[in-house]
Design an enzyme around this catalytic site. Structure first.
Site, PDB file in Angstrom:
ATOM      1  N   LYS A  75      36.294  -2.509  36.908  1.00  9.18           N
ATOM      2  CA  LYS A  75      36.906  -1.406  37.674  1.00  9.18           C
ATOM      3  C   LYS A  75      37.376  -1.854  39.052  1.00  9.18           C
ATOM      4  O   LYS A  75      36.902  -1.380  40.093  1.00  9.18           O
ATOM      5  CB  LYS A  75      35.915  -0.252  37.832  1.00  9.18           C
ATOM      6  CG  LYS A  75      35.434   0.359  36.533  1.00  9.18           C
ATOM      7  CD  LYS A  75      34.585   1.595  36.807  1.00  9.18           C
ATOM      8  CE  LYS A  75      34.013   2.209  35.558  1.00  9.18           C
ATOM      9  NZ  LYS A  75      32.921   1.426  34.940  1.00  9.18           N
ATOM     10  N   THR A 113      33.625   9.601  34.181  1.00  7.81           N
ATOM     11  CA  THR A 113      33.089  10.691  33.354  1.00  7.81           C
ATOM     12  C   THR A 113      31.829  11.294  33.981  1.00  7.81           C
ATOM     13  O   THR A 113      31.325  12.303  33.524  1.00  7.81           O
ATOM     14  CB  THR A 113      32.798  10.219  31.912  1.00  7.81           C
ATOM     15  OG1 THR A 113      32.295   8.893  31.964  1.00  7.81           O
ATOM     16  CG2 THR A 113      34.043  10.232  31.067  1.00  7.81           C
ATOM     17  N   ASP A 169      41.072  -2.433  45.199  1.00  9.15           N
ATOM     18  CA  ASP A 169      41.201  -3.117  46.493  1.00  9.15           C
ATOM     19  C   ASP A 169      42.684  -3.126  46.856  1.00  9.15           C
ATOM     20  O   ASP A 169      43.485  -2.504  46.154  1.00  9.15           O
ATOM     21  CB  ASP A 169      40.621  -4.545  46.377  1.00  9.15           C
ATOM     22  CG  ASP A 169      40.093  -5.076  47.708  1.00  9.15           C
ATOM     23  OD1 ASP A 169      40.753  -4.851  48.747  1.00  9.15           O
ATOM     24  OD2 ASP A 169      39.034  -5.721  47.718  1.00  9.15           O
ATOM     25  N   LYS A 220      31.325  -4.186  25.635  1.00  4.39           N
ATOM     26  CA  LYS A 220      31.765  -3.997  27.011  1.00  4.39           C
ATOM     27  C   LYS A 220      30.764  -4.689  27.943  1.00  4.39           C
ATOM     28  O   LYS A 220      29.562  -4.451  27.855  1.00  4.39           O
ATOM     29  CB  LYS A 220      31.831  -2.508  27.353  1.00  4.39           C
ATOM     30  CG  LYS A 220      32.355  -2.241  28.761  1.00  4.39           C
ATOM     31  CD  LYS A 220      32.556  -0.757  28.997  1.00  4.39           C
ATOM     32  CE  LYS A 220      31.308  -0.050  29.419  1.00  4.39           C
ATOM     33  NZ  LYS A 220      30.822  -0.420  30.769  1.00  4.39           N
ATOM     34  N   ASP A 245      34.573  -4.641  32.063  1.00  2.00           N
ATOM     35  CA  ASP A 245      34.692  -3.375  32.795  1.00  2.00           C
ATOM     36  C   ASP A 245      34.251  -3.554  34.244  1.00  2.00           C
ATOM     37  O   ASP A 245      33.127  -3.221  34.605  1.00  2.00           O
ATOM     38  CB  ASP A 245      33.809  -2.343  32.055  1.00  2.00           C
ATOM     39  CG  ASP A 245      33.746  -0.990  32.724  1.00  2.00           C
ATOM     40  OD1 ASP A 245      34.669  -0.657  33.484  1.00  2.00           O
ATOM     41  OD2 ASP A 245      32.777  -0.250  32.459  1.00  2.00           O
ATOM     42  N   ARG A 299      24.068   4.094  26.039  1.00  5.34           N
ATOM     43  CA  ARG A 299      22.666   4.455  25.818  1.00  5.34           C
ATOM     44  C   ARG A 299      22.338   5.087  24.471  1.00  5.34           C
ATOM     45  O   ARG A 299      21.215   4.918  23.989  1.00  5.34           O
ATOM     46  CB  ARG A 299      22.192   5.331  26.985  1.00  5.34           C
ATOM     47  CG  ARG A 299      22.006   4.502  28.260  1.00  5.34           C
ATOM     48  CD  ARG A 299      21.950   5.343  29.498  1.00  5.34           C
ATOM     49  NE  ARG A 299      23.249   5.912  29.833  1.00  5.34           N
ATOM     50  CZ  ARG A 299      23.512   6.559  30.967  1.00  5.34           C
ATOM     51  NH1 ARG A 299      22.564   6.708  31.860  1.00  5.34           N
ATOM     52  NH2 ARG A 299      24.715   7.028  31.205  1.00  5.34           N
TER      53      ARG A 299
HETATM   54  O1  C5P Z   1      25.222   4.878  28.381  1.00  8.50           O
HETATM   55  P1  C5P Z   1      26.580   5.492  28.345  1.00  8.50           P
HETATM   56  O2  C5P Z   1      27.094   5.712  26.928  1.00  8.50           O
HETATM   57  O3  C5P Z   1      26.716   6.710  29.214  1.00  8.50           O
HETATM   58  O4  C5P Z   1      27.501   4.354  28.982  1.00  8.50           O
HETATM   59  C1  C5P Z   1      28.848   4.528  29.259  1.00  8.50           C
HETATM   60  C2  C5P Z   1      29.410   3.246  29.765  1.00  8.50           C
HETATM   61  O5  C5P Z   1      30.784   3.500  30.079  1.00  8.50           O
HETATM   62  C3  C5P Z   1      28.766   2.719  31.036  1.00  8.50           C
HETATM   63  O6  C5P Z   1      28.785   1.301  30.939  1.00  8.50           O
HETATM   64  C4  C5P Z   1      29.688   3.172  32.140  1.00  8.50           C
HETATM   65  O7  C5P Z   1      29.740   2.272  33.214  1.00  8.50           O
HETATM   66  C5  C5P Z   1      31.050   3.188  31.434  1.00  8.50           C
HETATM   67  N1  C5P Z   1      32.052   4.100  31.996  1.00  8.50           N
HETATM   68  C6  C5P Z   1      31.840   5.458  32.128  1.00  8.50           C
HETATM   69  N2  C5P Z   1      32.814   6.276  32.660  1.00  8.50           N
HETATM   70  C7  C5P Z   1      33.975   5.749  33.048  1.00  8.50           C
HETATM   71  C8  C5P Z   1      34.200   4.378  32.918  1.00  8.50           C
HETATM   72  C9  C5P Z   1      33.206   3.580  32.367  1.00  8.50           C
HETATM   73  O8  C5P Z   1      30.795   5.951  31.740  1.00  8.50           O
HETATM   74  N3  C5P Z   1      34.931   6.544  33.502  1.00  8.50           N
END
Ligand code: C5P
Length: 254
Positions: A77, A138, A80, A48, A75, A230
């Site tokens: 998002k 999330t 607009d 991603k 990603d 992460r």
């Molecule tokens: O580090 P972590 O596992 O929390 O990363 C989650 C990834 O998913 C990040 O790149 C974040 O921008 C993306 N994301 C998210 N929640 C969403 C959409 C995308 O955490 N609803």
């Protein structure tokens, strides 16, 4: 790529078993991406690319990652007015990534515009990138929906409503938390794609995520794709962490 959805016999919902772990390349520049990817060798990944990396390195980064043979979820998002999103999606389609997204809160007309733009911008003979919508991030909480968005419904109701709207607009699925997957498959349709971030191995730090779950729970609930950042990128040994997440996600117990 082929988003062939395999039936998960035990739960009856779609699952693409081969490419369904999406690794979030949340890095500030291409040097860090290369340093991170090198130990993975020839392994073909589904990665991603988010705003942080894309805004710094631009479309060249996408070309580079594609030339390594990886699948890409871009990603960005988008959110607009419909015509702007339509035109932006037409440009993004030329990058030939696998998956793109918008915010469902941009509305049905905006989502329809996104799809029209993608269709217009996809070269003939090529597959249109799949398009999904973020319902609620999330990182959002019940409290935020109530006090910041002035929502008169619960977070869960908001997510379910936005998932239905996304389907009506013709999109392929949603980004949601693992805890909403079952209900969305039930309410919308079993083959509506659910892409779930907020994934953590047991004992990992949740950081800024509020609605988290383990890969095993995501599997149990019928997520189609998990997005992991992460827990892998910040691990001491990312390749080992990737293997661990992959095993748990696929239900391999040995
Ligand atoms: O580090 P972590 O596992 O929390 O990363 C989650 C990834 O998913 C990040 O790149 C974040 O921008 C993306 N994301 C998210 N929640 C969403 C959409 C995308 O955490 N609803």
């Amino acid at each position: 790529m082929d988003f062939h959805i395999l039936k998960n016999a035990s739960e009856g919902v779609g699952r693409n078993v081969e490419d369904s772990l999406i690794l979030a390349l949340d890095f500030p520049n291409k040097e860090e991406v290369h340093t991170f990817l090198t130990p993975f060798g020839d392994e073909k990944l589904f990665v991603k690319v988010g705003m942080e990396l894309f805004y710094k390195e631009g479309p060249k980064m996408i070309e580079e990652i594609k030339s390594m043979g990886h699948h890409i979820f871009l990603d960005l998002k988008l959110h607009d007015i419909p015509v702007t999103v339509k035109r932006a999606m037409s440009s993004l389609a030329s990058l030939e990534v696998d998956l793109v997204n918008v915010h469902a809160l941009g509305g049905k007309a905006m989502m329809e515009g996104a799809l029209e733009g993608l269709e217009a911008g996809t070269r003939s003979g090529k597959a249109r990138p799949k398009c999904i919508a973020v319902t609620q991030l999330t990182s959002s909480t019940e409290e935020m929906v109530r006090t910041e968005q002035l929502g008169s419904v619960s977070l869960q109701q908001s997510v379910e409503h936005l998932a239905g709207l996304t389907n009506e607009a013709g999109l392929d699925g949603v980004v949601c938390s693992v805890h909403e997957v079952e209900r969305i498959h039930e309410l919308v349709r079993p083959d509506f794609l659910t892409v779930t971030p907020g994934i953590r191995l047991l004992g990992d730090n949740a950081h800024d995520q509020h609605r988290v779950a383990t890969p095993a729970i995501a599997r149990e609930k019928g997520s189609n794709f998990i997005v992991v950042g992460r827990s892998i990128t910040r691990a001491e040994n990312p390749v080992e962490a990737y293997g661990k997440v992959q095993k748990e996600w696929r239900g391999i117990t040995s």
